[in-house]
Design an enzyme around this catalytic site. Structure first.
Site, PDB file in Angstrom:
ATOM      1  N   ASN A 204       0.858  -1.188   0.000  1.00 24.26           N
ATOM      2  CA  ASN A 204       0.000   0.000   0.000  1.00 24.26           C
ATOM      3  C   ASN A 204       0.892   1.235   0.000  1.00 24.26           C
ATOM      4  OD1 ASN A 204       0.560   0.804   2.833  1.00 24.26           O
ATOM      5  ND2 ASN A 204      -0.407  -1.163   3.255  1.00 24.26           N
ATOM      6  N   ASP A 272      -4.937  -5.810   5.383  1.00 23.78           N
ATOM      7  CA  ASP A 272      -6.028  -6.549   6.027  1.00 23.78           C
ATOM      8  C   ASP A 272      -6.006  -8.025   5.629  1.00 23.78           C
ATOM      9  OD1 ASP A 272      -7.189  -4.436   7.452  1.00 23.78           O
ATOM     10  OD2 ASP A 272      -8.108  -3.656   5.623  1.00 23.78           O
ATOM     11  N   LYS A 282       7.778 -18.641  -8.583  1.00 24.71           N
ATOM     12  CA  LYS A 282       7.158 -17.540  -9.338  1.00 24.71           C
ATOM     13  C   LYS A 282       6.025 -18.071 -10.234  1.00 24.71           C
ATOM     14  CE  LYS A 282       8.240 -14.049 -12.729  1.00 24.71           C
ATOM     15  NZ  LYS A 282       9.072 -13.785 -13.883  1.00 24.71           N
ATOM     16  N   PRO A 300      -3.885 -10.972  11.021  1.00 24.45           N
ATOM     17  CA  PRO A 300      -4.171 -10.634  12.417  1.00 24.45           C
ATOM     18  C   PRO A 300      -4.407  -9.128  12.546  1.00 24.45           C
ATOM     19  CG  PRO A 300      -1.868 -11.311  12.138  1.00 24.45           C
ATOM     20  CD  PRO A 300      -2.553 -11.562  10.831  1.00 24.45           C
ATOM     21  N   ILE A 302      -3.554  -6.216  14.527  1.00 21.81           N
ATOM     22  CA  ILE A 302      -2.510  -5.920  15.525  1.00 21.81           C
ATOM     23  C   ILE A 302      -3.045  -4.991  16.614  1.00 21.81           C
ATOM     24  CG2 ILE A 302      -0.224  -4.893  15.869  1.00 21.81           C
ATOM     25  CD1 ILE A 302       0.505  -5.842  13.048  1.00 21.81           C
ATOM     26  N   PHE A 319      -4.180   4.640  14.720  1.00 22.97           N
ATOM     27  CA  PHE A 319      -4.285   5.582  13.602  1.00 22.97           C
ATOM     28  C   PHE A 319      -5.354   5.057  12.661  1.00 22.97           C
ATOM     29  CE2 PHE A 319      -0.952   8.910  13.111  1.00 22.97           C
ATOM     30  CZ  PHE A 319      -0.426   8.808  14.393  1.00 22.97           C
ATOM     31  N   LYS A 333     -13.893   3.186  15.116  1.00 24.24           N
ATOM     32  CA  LYS A 333     -12.717   2.301  15.166  1.00 24.24           C
ATOM     33  C   LYS A 333     -12.108   2.302  16.573  1.00 24.24           C
ATOM     34  CE  LYS A 333      -8.239   1.425  12.931  1.00 24.24           C
ATOM     35  NZ  LYS A 333      -7.327   1.753  11.837  1.00 24.24           N
TER      36      LYS A 333
END
Ligand SMILES: Cc1cc2nc3c(=O)[nH]c(=O)nc-3n(C[C@H](O)[C@H](O)[C@H](O)COP(=O)(O)O)c2cc1C
Length: 412
Positions: A204, A272, A282, A300, A302, A319, A333
């Protein structure tokens, strides 16, 4: 640590180029200023290349002074180091002269100032220089004494600039506001990489900048900082213990292993999902043109796991990156994951990813959100340090920062 390095007209200026390299190896950010004298010995280009920062030389610069560059340079640093400090430059410091950029910056300075003098032994011993030195010390300037030995001019005596390692040690020992001395801060940062096969992965846009800024700020405040970092290109901030991980599972494992902590701050953008059927080899293109089908499985959580852990940190700060309904989603959240504070980051339109600035809402339980809009990520870090210091010093005083989770846990 941010070091503003003023280089002046001494033969020892080349050693300061080495200082830049050594300081950067230790995670410091060095911004060079060269006086006219310094430029007779080394070039701004060498300093800028080694620092990977612009090197400043001019007070009357149209470009830099449209934003009052000399004041900005004086403010945006943690320490100012004059190395080498020539006899002439120290004399002008004593007089408080602002005839060039370096002089103006020093007059505007509100940060600790170090000088590392370098000069011929007779210049060093001269009555004028000794008078200047005494005055600088009286003004609060910290003098890193020159060494004795053979000098560039062939004479022997005191005046040779202190060794780079010694200068670094002196600068690093600068008295920091150790409001969090002895506290263990566990911080996650960066993205995770979830393998598809040995050469491909899902990632990401997280750069790790916010987490690294937090690690630096907490370390500067005296905390013992463990930074669990996903893959980034960032340098480890000074004084921070960094644990490198790639995947969310590795990050979970490293985070648990580094408990207990007084404060846990979870800035990492943890994937996620991971690929359940990742290839051991590969993946090859198929003759029939059919792409491989990737099955995703949940990683998981965290933040949730650590907030419910038997070794839960006293303060758990999450965050949340949201593109819409920033406060509502972040509050939800905070509840769902049972954290004490939440930093809601506005990432609408890709904002905040990889940039030095950000816009956040600081949420502390039910208290009204504190907006920090279009600020440096370092400013968010400093604010969290201040809030954490206040929290720990008031030992559970929850009136300043009412937090339902916090008060529940404190009573338990
Ligand atoms: C080859 C050479 C070496 C010098 N080395 C030093 C030195 O080590 N220390 C010093 O105080 N001045 C030294 N000087 C004198 C300074 O460069 C001179 O005073 C200059 O004006 C200082 O400029 P600044 O104020 O930008 O530092 C040297 C001059 C020359 C020509």
């Amino acid at each position: 640590m941010r070091i503003l390095l003023i280089m002046t007209g001494s033969i020892a200026a080349y050693k300061s180029l080495d200082f830049i390299r050594r300081a950067r190896e230790r995670g410091h950010v060095v911004t060079p200023i060269l006086t006219k004298g310094a430029q007779e010995f080394i070039t701004p280009l060498s300093a800028a290349s080694l620092a990977e920062q612009p090197a400043y030389t001019e007070l009357f610069s149209l470009k830099d002074e449209t934003e009052m560059g000399h004041i900005r340079l004086a403010r945006e640093t943690d320490v100012i180091l004059v190395a080498p400090a020539s006899a002439d430059f120290m004399a002008s410091m004593v007089q408080g002269r602002a005839q060039d950029l370096a002089g103006a910056v020093l007059l505007a300075a509100d940060k600790p100032v170090f000088v590392a003098p370098a000069m011929n032994v007779k210049m060093w011993e001269s009555a004028a220089n000794q008078r200047n030195l005494a005055q600088l010390k009286a003004d609060g300037v910290r003098v890193i004494s020159p060494a004795a030995g053979e000098m560039a001019c062939g004479e022997i005596g005191t005046g040779r600039m202190a060794e780079v390692q010694e200068i670094l040690a002196a600068v690093e020992s600068v008295h920091v506001q150790e409001s969090l001395r002895g506290k263990h801060a566990l911080i996650t940062a960066g993205p995770t990489h979830e393998p598809i096969d040995p050469v491909r992965y899902i990632a990401n846009q997280s750069s790790g900048l916010q987490g690294y800024a937090l690690a630096e700020a907490f370390a500067l405040a005296g905390a013992n900082v463990t930074l669990i970092s996903g893959p980034t290109t960032l340098k480890t901030p000074f004084g921070v213990t960094r644990v490198d991980v790639k995947t969310a599972v590795e990050m979970m494992d490293a985070t648990e292993k580094n408990l207990p902590a007084d404060i846990g701050i979870f800035t990492a953008a943890v994937a996620d999902w991971r690929v359940e059927n990742a290839g051991a080899q590969k993946f090859k293109k198929r003759e029939n043109g059919e792409p491989p089908v990737l099955r995703l499985v949940e990683n998981p959580d965290i933040l949730k796991t650590i907030a419910a852990h038997k070794n839960r940190p006293t303060l758990v700060v999450g965050f949340a990156a949201e593109t819409e309904y920033l406060e509502a989603y972040a509050r939800a959240k905070m509840q769902r994951k049972s954290c004490d504070w939440m930093v809601a980051t506005d990432v609408s339109g890709g904002k905040s990813f990889g940039t030095a600035t950000t816009s956040v809402l600081l949420l502390q339980g039910d208290a009204p959100a504190q907006p920090l809009l279009d600020v440096e990520k370092t400013a968010v870090a400093k604010q969290l340090v201040a809030l954490a210091a206040q929290h720990f010093s008031s030992s559970g005083n929850v009136t300043a920062f009412p937090s339902s989770n916090l008060s529940k846990r404190k009573k338990a």
